[in-house]
Design an enzyme around this catalytic site. Structure first.
Site, PDB file in Angstrom:
ATOM      1  N   CYS A  19       0.839  -1.200   0.000  1.00 16.22           N
ATOM      2  CA  CYS A  19       0.000   0.000   0.000  1.00 16.22           C
ATOM      3  C   CYS A  19       0.880   1.258   0.000  1.00 16.22           C
ATOM      4  O   CYS A  19       1.597   1.524   0.972  1.00 16.22           O
ATOM      5  CB  CYS A  19      -0.944   0.016   1.200  1.00 16.22           C
ATOM      6  SG  CYS A  19      -1.915   1.542   1.302  1.00 16.22           S
ATOM      7  N   CYS A  47       0.228   3.649   2.930  1.00 18.25           N
ATOM      8  CA  CYS A  47       0.836   3.164   4.176  1.00 18.25           C
ATOM      9  C   CYS A  47       2.329   3.473   4.173  1.00 18.25           C
ATOM     10  O   CYS A  47       2.889   3.906   5.189  1.00 18.25           O
ATOM     11  CB  CYS A  47       0.623   1.659   4.332  1.00 18.25           C
ATOM     12  SG  CYS A  47      -0.996   1.196   4.983  1.00 18.25           S
ATOM     13  N   ASP A  68      -0.958  15.858  -3.622  1.00 10.97           N
ATOM     14  CA  ASP A  68      -1.353  14.835  -4.592  1.00 10.97           C
ATOM     15  C   ASP A  68      -0.353  14.863  -5.758  1.00 10.97           C
ATOM     16  O   ASP A  68       0.046  15.925  -6.234  1.00 10.97           O
ATOM     17  CB  ASP A  68      -2.774  15.115  -5.104  1.00 10.97           C
ATOM     18  CG  ASP A  68      -3.362  13.931  -5.843  1.00 10.97           C
ATOM     19  OD1 ASP A  68      -4.343  13.342  -5.344  1.00 10.97           O
ATOM     20  OD2 ASP A  68      -2.845  13.580  -6.932  1.00 10.97           O
ATOM     21  N   GLY A 127     -14.934   6.435  -8.010  1.00 11.81           N
ATOM     22  CA  GLY A 127     -13.668   6.836  -8.630  1.00 11.81           C
ATOM     23  C   GLY A 127     -12.467   6.617  -7.742  1.00 11.81           C
ATOM     24  O   GLY A 127     -11.407   7.207  -7.979  1.00 11.81           O
ATOM     25  N   HIS A 157      -8.642   8.210   2.085  1.00  8.79           N
ATOM     26  CA  HIS A 157      -7.986   9.521   1.973  1.00  8.79           C
ATOM     27  C   HIS A 157      -9.018  10.598   1.696  1.00  8.79           C
ATOM     28  O   HIS A 157     -10.019  10.368   1.025  1.00  8.79           O
ATOM     29  CB  HIS A 157      -6.902   9.520   0.885  1.00  8.79           C
ATOM     30  CG  HIS A 157      -7.348   8.968  -0.437  1.00  8.79           C
ATOM     31  ND1 HIS A 157      -7.458   7.618  -0.671  1.00  8.79           N
ATOM     32  CD2 HIS A 157      -7.726   9.575  -1.588  1.00  8.79           C
ATOM     33  CE1 HIS A 157      -7.872   7.416  -1.904  1.00  8.79           C
ATOM     34  NE2 HIS A 157      -8.054   8.592  -2.490  1.00  8.79           N
ATOM     35  N   HIS A 178      -9.431  14.171  -0.106  1.00 10.75           N
ATOM     36  CA  HIS A 178      -8.855  15.153  -1.019  1.00 10.75           C
ATOM     37  C   HIS A 178      -9.216  16.544  -0.498  1.00 10.75           C
ATOM     38  O   HIS A 178     -10.403  16.843  -0.298  1.00 10.75           O
ATOM     39  CB  HIS A 178      -9.451  15.018  -2.422  1.00 10.75           C
ATOM     40  CG  HIS A 178      -9.139  13.745  -3.144  1.00 10.75           C
ATOM     41  ND1 HIS A 178      -8.181  13.657  -4.126  1.00 10.75           N
ATOM     42  CD2 HIS A 178      -9.694  12.505  -3.033  1.00 10.75           C
ATOM     43  CE1 HIS A 178      -8.146  12.418  -4.604  1.00 10.75           C
ATOM     44  NE2 HIS A 178      -9.060  11.695  -3.960  1.00 10.75           N
TER      45      HIS A 178
END
Ligand code: AMP
Ligand code: ZN
Length: 113
Positions: A5, A8, A31, A92, A99, A101
């Site tokens: 991951c 992680c 991002d 999506g 998480h 955004h």
């Protein structure tokens, strides 16, 4: 923590990613493929595959507080911002680690695509 991951690995500081925010439970970082002038991801250090797996509503609430703290530190509080949580295929979601955004720095259209 699944070894494969990527979020992680970021949370465990195994990848050289600049953290914009950190507390006991969350970290925030840019991002890699920003969709707005400010596009930050806020993630729990603990692995949850999605919002559906985050049964601890307290953790989700604290995550939103971490988002607002990050937004303040990035001076988005005056102009405003958007918080998005994609969940599952139709939502999506592409990275299966919960998480938030945090997006801002421009007017965010509505409805989203
Ligand atoms: P989602 O589609 O909601 O699962 O969002 C995943 C987001 O993670 C996308 O906006 C990607 O650009 C972003 N992303 C994927 N890998 C990384 C990475 N290693 N570092 C930063 N952002 C990433
Ligand atoms: Zn993970």
């Amino acid at each position: 923590m699944p070894d494969e991951c990527v979020f992680c690995r970021i949370a465990q500081r195994q990848l050289p990613v600049e953290l914009l925010y950190e507390d006991a439970e969350f970290v925030a970082f840019n991002d890699a493929n920003p969709m707005a002038p400010v596009h930050v991801l806020v993630i729990p250090k603990t692995h949850f595959a999605s919002l559906l797996d985050a049964a601890d509503s307290g953790l989700v609430g604290r995550g939103l507080l971490a988002v607002t703290e990050t937004a303040r530190s990035l001076k988005l509080d005056a102009s405003g911002f958007r918080v998005v949580v994609n969940c599952g295929a139709d939502g999506g979601q592409t990275v299966p680690h919960l998480h938030f955004h945090l997006m801002g720095g421009r007017y965010m259209q509505w409805p989203p695509g």
